[in-house]
Design an enzyme around this catalytic site. Structure first.
Site, PDB file in Angstrom:
ATOM      1  CB  THR A  56      -0.943   0.033   1.213  1.00 20.77           C
ATOM      2  OG1 THR A  56      -0.178   0.222   2.417  1.00 20.77           O
ATOM      3  CG2 THR A  56      -1.743  -1.264   1.318  1.00 20.77           C
ATOM      4  CB  ALA A  66       2.629   0.976  -4.311  1.00 17.55           C
ATOM      5  CB  SER A  67       1.417   6.242  -5.939  1.00 15.63           C
ATOM      6  OG  SER A  67       1.091   6.950  -4.753  1.00 15.63           O
ATOM      7  CB  SER A  68       5.088   8.767  -3.812  1.00 12.07           C
ATOM      8  OG  SER A  68       4.351   8.812  -2.602  1.00 12.07           O
ATOM      9  N   GLY A  69       7.555   7.479  -2.676  1.00 17.12           N
ATOM     10  CA  GLY A  69       8.347   7.240  -1.479  1.00 17.12           C
ATOM     11  C   GLY A  69       8.744   5.799  -1.241  1.00 17.12           C
ATOM     12  N   GLY A 100       6.976   3.152  -0.553  1.00 17.73           N
ATOM     13  CA  GLY A 100       6.176   2.162  -1.273  1.00 17.73           C
ATOM     14  C   GLY A 100       6.615   1.993  -2.711  1.00 17.73           C
ATOM     15  CB  SER A 144       7.177   6.428  12.580  1.00 17.96           C
ATOM     16  OG  SER A 144       7.891   7.627  12.812  1.00 17.96           O
ATOM     17  CE1 TYR A 186       3.484   9.573  10.023  1.00 14.96           C
ATOM     18  CE2 TYR A 186       5.193   9.796  11.699  1.00 14.96           C
ATOM     19  CZ  TYR A 186       4.734   9.230  10.523  1.00 14.96           C
ATOM     20  OH  TYR A 186       5.509   8.321   9.856  1.00 14.96           O
TER      21      TYR A 186
END
Length: 356
Positions: free
Chosen positions: A37, A39-42, A44, A168, A181
């Site tokens: 999940t 997966a579109s940036s960073g 992932g 994190s 966060y």
């Protein structure tokens, strides 16, 4: 029926279902279907590419449909198997659809990575409750829904699988400016530890790993929902590449690991917070206000990824700090003896600091 009392309960379970072992044996990545999940940036995005290069079939999920199409086209052009699923992990029906799509396409999945997350920067009393709830939808409830889908699939098949939750350093130790966060990551850490114990007690065929990244060079800050005047950023601090996190994730996909820390910074802060909580409070009060933003004006709040998909296909951010090419601590944790020596060194360092 005659019962052989020389056989333990664990052995009886293993005889009934050979796939269930005290120490689970996970498949090699080249034989896996991996769900990722966010997966579109960073992290992932980097993990999806790295997993595909290692031979895994990739199920990429995120809200940014255009980026997902670009990613899967890129992977297919290189000869890899990959599909995409547009999904908001804050919605249980979307998460279930990710699992259903993976199963209908590949017949199964072997590793599930709960990676999708977003942050809000601002003083705790300034952030609206609406924004807090939305963040928890993504950062906590998303992994809960993913956990339920993965555990249901693995236990139903009776074949070992990996569940990997990306936490994190702020899930081990609270921080200023990112209170929501940190709270969501604390909740995720508690959920991960609790579900792990239950699954181990039940001898379920599920390996549960919690990843503890330090500060990582991704578009995390560019996607953040900011109440600050200045742009959120990793600033004047040690920063690790997303590849270091991806390597840890994929190591855990093949080798059952309880925890993996990315960067000695993440481990040190967790240990300092546990051993010397008041000292850690003081240090973070002094350091963290100035190391979480750049000097330029903050991006408009409406451009954040809290409610809508953020920009895709970017694996790096615009952070300014001490860039590391790799995490030696993470590499050490792959070898238990070396890892123990590193931890002992950190404890000795912390004790020496206290005595001064």
């Amino acid at each position: 029926m005659t019962i052989d009392h020389s056989v333990t309960n664990t052995e009886q379970l293993e005889q009934q279902n050979p796939a269930i072992k005290t120490k689970l044996k996970l498949k090699k990545l080249k034989d896996q279907v991996i769900v990722i999940t966010g997966a579109s940036s960073g992290i992932g995005l980097v993990t999806a590419r790295m997993a595909a290069e290692k031979g895994a079939k990739v199920v990429a999920a995120a809200r940014n449909e255009e980026a997902l199409k670009e990613l899967t086209d890129e992977l297919k052009e290189k000869g890899h198997d990959a599909i995409w699923v547009k999904a908001d992990v804050g919605k249980e029906e979307d998460v279930n659809r990710i699992a259903e799509t993976a199963i209908s396409t590949f017949g199964r999945f072997d590793t599930w990575v709960n990676n999708a997350a977003v942050s809000t920067f601002g003083h705790a009393m300034d952030v609206t409750v609406e924004d807090m709830k939305r963040m928890f939808d993504t950062n906590f409830w998303g992994p809960v829904y993913g956990t339920r889908a993965a555990v249901k699939h693995y236990t139903g098949r009776g074949v070992p699988g990996a569940l990997i939750n990306v936490g994190s350093l702020f899930g081990d130790r609270g921080t200023v400016i990112q209170s929501t966060y940190a709270s969501a990551k604390f909740a995720l850490h508690g959920w991960t530890e609790s579900i792990r114990m239950e699954l181990e007690k039940e001898q379920a065929p599920v390996s549960v790993t919690l990843i503890h990244p330090g500060r990582i060079d991704t578009p995390y800050n560019e996607h953040a929902h900011s109440y600050l005047d200045k742009q959120p950023a990793h600033y004047r601090s040690m920063i690790y590449p997303p590849e270091a996190v991806a390597e840890a994730i994929l190591f855990a996909a093949e080798h059952p690991k309880r925890d993996m820390y990315i960067g000695s910074q993440a481990k040190a802060i967790a240990m300092l917070g546990a051993l010397f909580p008041r000292l850690t409070d003081r240090l973070m009060e002094k350091i963290m206000y100035h190391s979480q933003h750049a000097e330029r004006p903050s991006n408009p709040r409406e451009e954040s990824a809290l409610y809508d998909a953020g920009c895709g296909m970017h694996d790096r951010g615009t952070n300014k700090g001490w860039m590391r090419s790799r995490s030696y601590y993470t590499k050490a944790t792959k070898r238990p003896i070396v890892s123990a020596a590193v931890v002992a060194g950190l404890v000795a360092w912390a004790a020496a600091k206290r005595c001064r």
